[in-house]
Design a protein around this motif. Structure first.
Motif, PDB file in Angstrom:
ATOM      1  N   ILE A 297       5.575  -5.522  10.926  1.00 21.63           N
ATOM      2  CA  ILE A 297       4.949  -4.564  11.835  1.00 21.63           C
ATOM      3  C   ILE A 297       3.454  -4.854  11.856  1.00 21.63           C
ATOM      4  O   ILE A 297       2.837  -5.046  10.812  1.00 21.63           O
ATOM      5  CB  ILE A 297       5.232  -3.097  11.405  1.00 21.63           C
ATOM      6  N   HIS A 298       2.896  -4.909  13.081  1.00 19.37           N
ATOM      7  CA  HIS A 298       1.455  -5.183  13.209  1.00 19.37           C
ATOM      8  C   HIS A 298       0.820  -4.101  14.090  1.00 19.37           C
ATOM      9  O   HIS A 298       1.351  -3.778  15.154  1.00 19.37           O
ATOM     10  CB  HIS A 298       1.236  -6.568  13.817  1.00 19.37           C
ATOM     11  N   PRO A 299      -0.354  -3.585  13.682  1.00 18.83           N
ATOM     12  CA  PRO A 299      -0.931  -2.455  14.410  1.00 18.83           C
ATOM     13  C   PRO A 299      -1.792  -2.802  15.615  1.00 18.83           C
ATOM     14  O   PRO A 299      -2.874  -2.251  15.791  1.00 18.83           O
ATOM     15  CB  PRO A 299      -1.752  -1.750  13.322  1.00 18.83           C
TER      16      PRO A 299
ATOM     17  N   LEU B  18       0.253  -7.268   2.845  1.00 16.00           N
ATOM     18  CA  LEU B  18      -0.984  -7.894   3.325  1.00 16.00           C
ATOM     19  C   LEU B  18      -1.161  -9.343   2.894  1.00 16.00           C
ATOM     20  O   LEU B  18      -2.240  -9.917   3.044  1.00 16.00           O
ATOM     21  CB  LEU B  18      -2.189  -7.050   2.875  1.00 16.00           C
TER      22      LEU B  18
ATOM     23  N   GLU C 204       4.013   2.844  15.028  1.00 12.81           N
ATOM     24  CA  GLU C 204       4.562   1.828  14.118  1.00 12.81           C
ATOM     25  C   GLU C 204       5.869   2.319  13.511  1.00 12.81           C
ATOM     26  O   GLU C 204       6.874   1.597  13.493  1.00 12.81           O
ATOM     27  CB  GLU C 204       3.582   1.534  12.974  1.00 12.81           C
TER      28      GLU C 204
ATOM     29  N   GLY D 199       0.789  -1.239   0.000  1.00 14.39           N
ATOM     30  CA  GLY D 199       0.000   0.000   0.000  1.00 14.39           C
ATOM     31  C   GLY D 199       0.810   1.272   0.000  1.00 14.39           C
ATOM     32  O   GLY D 199       1.837   1.402  -0.672  1.00 14.39           O
ATOM     33  N   GLY D 200       0.368   2.200   0.836  1.00 18.57           N
ATOM     34  CA  GLY D 200       0.900   3.569   0.836  1.00 18.57           C
ATOM     35  C   GLY D 200       2.356   3.694   1.216  1.00 18.57           C
ATOM     36  O   GLY D 200       3.048   4.621   0.794  1.00 18.57           O
ATOM     37  N   GLY D 201       2.824   2.798   2.057  1.00 20.33           N
ATOM     38  CA  GLY D 201       4.248   2.763   2.359  1.00 20.33           C
ATOM     39  C   GLY D 201       4.770   3.834   3.308  1.00 20.33           C
ATOM     40  O   GLY D 201       5.919   4.251   3.189  1.00 20.33           O
ATOM     41  N   THR D 202       3.956   4.248   4.289  1.00 22.57           N
ATOM     42  CA  THR D 202       4.503   5.231   5.244  1.00 22.57           C
ATOM     43  C   THR D 202       5.559   4.578   6.144  1.00 22.57           C
ATOM     44  O   THR D 202       6.525   5.236   6.541  1.00 22.57           O
ATOM     45  CB  THR D 202       3.402   5.897   6.107  1.00 22.57           C
ATOM     46  N   ASN D 203       5.382   3.304   6.449  1.00 22.96           N
ATOM     47  CA  ASN D 203       6.417   2.604   7.231  1.00 22.96           C
ATOM     48  C   ASN D 203       7.710   2.497   6.423  1.00 22.96           C
ATOM     49  O   ASN D 203       8.805   2.691   6.952  1.00 22.96           O
ATOM     50  CB  ASN D 203       5.924   1.215   7.650  1.00 22.96           C
ATOM     51  N   LEU D 204       7.562   2.187   5.139  1.00 25.13           N
ATOM     52  CA  LEU D 204       8.720   2.155   4.236  1.00 25.13           C
ATOM     53  C   LEU D 204       9.422   3.515   4.240  1.00 25.13           C
ATOM     54  O   LEU D 204      10.645   3.600   4.354  1.00 25.13           O
ATOM     55  CB  LEU D 204       8.237   1.813   2.818  1.00 25.13           C
TER      56      LEU D 204
ATOM     57  N   ALA E 112       6.458  -4.231   5.334  1.00 25.76           N
ATOM     58  CA  ALA E 112       6.009  -2.900   5.745  1.00 25.76           C
ATOM     59  C   ALA E 112       4.608  -2.671   5.179  1.00 25.76           C
ATOM     60  O   ALA E 112       4.438  -2.009   4.159  1.00 25.76           O
ATOM     61  CB  ALA E 112       6.994  -1.844   5.244  1.00 25.76           C
ATOM     62  N   GLY E 113       3.622  -3.298   5.852  1.00 27.37           N
ATOM     63  CA  GLY E 113       2.267  -3.203   5.323  1.00 27.37           C
ATOM     64  C   GLY E 113       2.077  -4.141   4.139  1.00 27.37           C
ATOM     65  O   GLY E 113       1.458  -3.788   3.145  1.00 27.37           O
TER      66      GLY E 113
ATOM     67  N   LEU F 217      -0.178   4.426  13.837  1.00 25.17           N
ATOM     68  CA  LEU F 217       0.787   4.476  12.735  1.00 25.17           C
ATOM     69  C   LEU F 217       2.060   5.233  13.137  1.00 25.17           C
ATOM     70  O   LEU F 217       3.172   4.830  12.791  1.00 25.17           O
ATOM     71  CB  LEU F 217       0.128   5.131  11.512  1.00 25.17           C
TER      72      LEU F 217
HETATM   73  C1  GRF Z   1       0.085  -0.399   8.784  1.00 25.59           C
HETATM   74  O1  GRF Z   1      -0.908  -0.196   9.761  1.00 25.59           O
HETATM   75  C2  GRF Z   1       0.684  -1.749   8.990  1.00 25.59           C
HETATM   76  O2  GRF Z   1       0.854  -2.113  10.309  1.00 25.59           O
HETATM   77  C3  GRF Z   1      -0.362  -2.603   8.368  1.00 25.59           C
HETATM   78  O3  GRF Z   1      -0.749  -1.881   7.196  1.00 25.59           O
HETATM   79  C4  GRF Z   1      -0.521  -0.505   7.411  1.00 25.59           C
HETATM   80  C5  GRF Z   1       0.384  -0.057   6.327  1.00 25.59           C
HETATM   81  O4  GRF Z   1       0.740   1.258   6.380  1.00 25.59           O
HETATM   82  N1  GRF Z   1       0.063  -3.951   8.216  1.00 25.59           N
HETATM   83  P1  GRF Z   1       1.811   1.844   5.361  1.00 25.59           P
HETATM   84  O5  GRF Z   1       1.596   1.212   3.993  1.00 25.59           O
HETATM   85  O6  GRF Z   1       3.176   1.570   5.905  1.00 25.59           O
HETATM   86  O7  GRF Z   1       1.499   3.315   5.318  1.00 25.59           O
END
Ligand code: GRF
Length: 207
Positions: A110-112, A92, A181, A12-17, A89-90, A178
């Motif tokens: 990472i798990h929320p 799924l 995270e 997805g959006g990749g904010t963790n990335l 990193a997100g 987030l």
């Molecule tokens: C985060 O909440 C992560 O824990 C979950 O999906 C979300 C992804 O966020 N598995 P992002 O893509 O890193 O913005």
């Protein structure tokens, strides 16, 4: 100490990335991202990677005859680039047993939520926060863990608590979780790259 080569899987959006990219650029993580793979076409995380000059690709699960061969393709691409650590990193999708064995104790997720609550099959994305609110929990949080053969059951590296307020919505809660995270994922990757994590059974010790 040499820089750890990191591979990142996203959906997805990749904010963790982005948090990892920023901290590598700021010199806080002794690593480099060698490859980003998304299972979703158009995932914004791929743009984030490209903007930072990191090889980033969409690999379509539908181009592979089954789950196993899709995962074999992921292994092949990571191996080609000598990736040592995999960060989910997100991401799924579930990983195959072969993937998990190939990168045993070298995959971080990472798990929320605060594992072992609100985790496992069916608990992903907004569903996690909805379940926390429906249950009436007063606290939730985030967990970074090593990945083993089952969903969200691997050894826990770091956790941090987030308070749940009476007027929280899925959106407001997700936003605060987030932020946590990003913080604990970066810290876990930093510790890994500094070779400061030791796994003893299901316990992770910081050395
Ligand atoms: C985060 O909440 C992560 O824990 C979950 O999906 C979300 C992804 O966020 N598995 P992002 O893509 O890193 O913005």
């Amino acid at each position: 100490m040499s820089r750890t080569k990191i591979g990142v899987l996203i959906s997805g959006g990749g904010t963790n990335l982005q948090a990892i990219i920023d901290n590598i650029q700021q010199g806080n993580i002794n690593g480099e991202i060698g490859l980003i793979i998304s299972n979703k076409n158009g995932a914004y995380g791929l743009e984030r990677g490209k903007k930072s000059g990191i090889e980033s690709m969409f690999i379509n699960p539908l181009d592979h005859r089954d789950f196993q061969s899709y995962n074999d393709k992921l292994i092949e691409e990571f191996k080609k680039r000598d990736i040592e650590l995999i960060v989910l990193a997100g991401y799924l999708k579930i990983l195959s047993q072969d993937f998990v064995s190939e990168y045993k104790n070298r995959i971080i997720n990472i798990h929320p939520s605060l594992i072992p609550s609100f985790c496992g099959k069916g608990y992903y994305g907004e569903r996690v926060h909805q379940a926390v609110l429906d249950y009436g929990c007063k606290i939730t949080g985030a967990t970074v863990h090593f990945v083993d053969e089952n969903a969200d059951t691997g050894p826990i590296i770091l956790q941090e608590v987030v308070k749940v307020y009476e007027d929280d919505t899925v959106d407001s809660l997700q936003k605060r979780v987030l932020e946590i995270e990003h913080k604990i994922l970066v810290e876990a990757v930093r510790l890994y790259c500094d070779k400061k994590l030791r796994i003893e059974g299901r316990l992770v010790k910081t050395i």
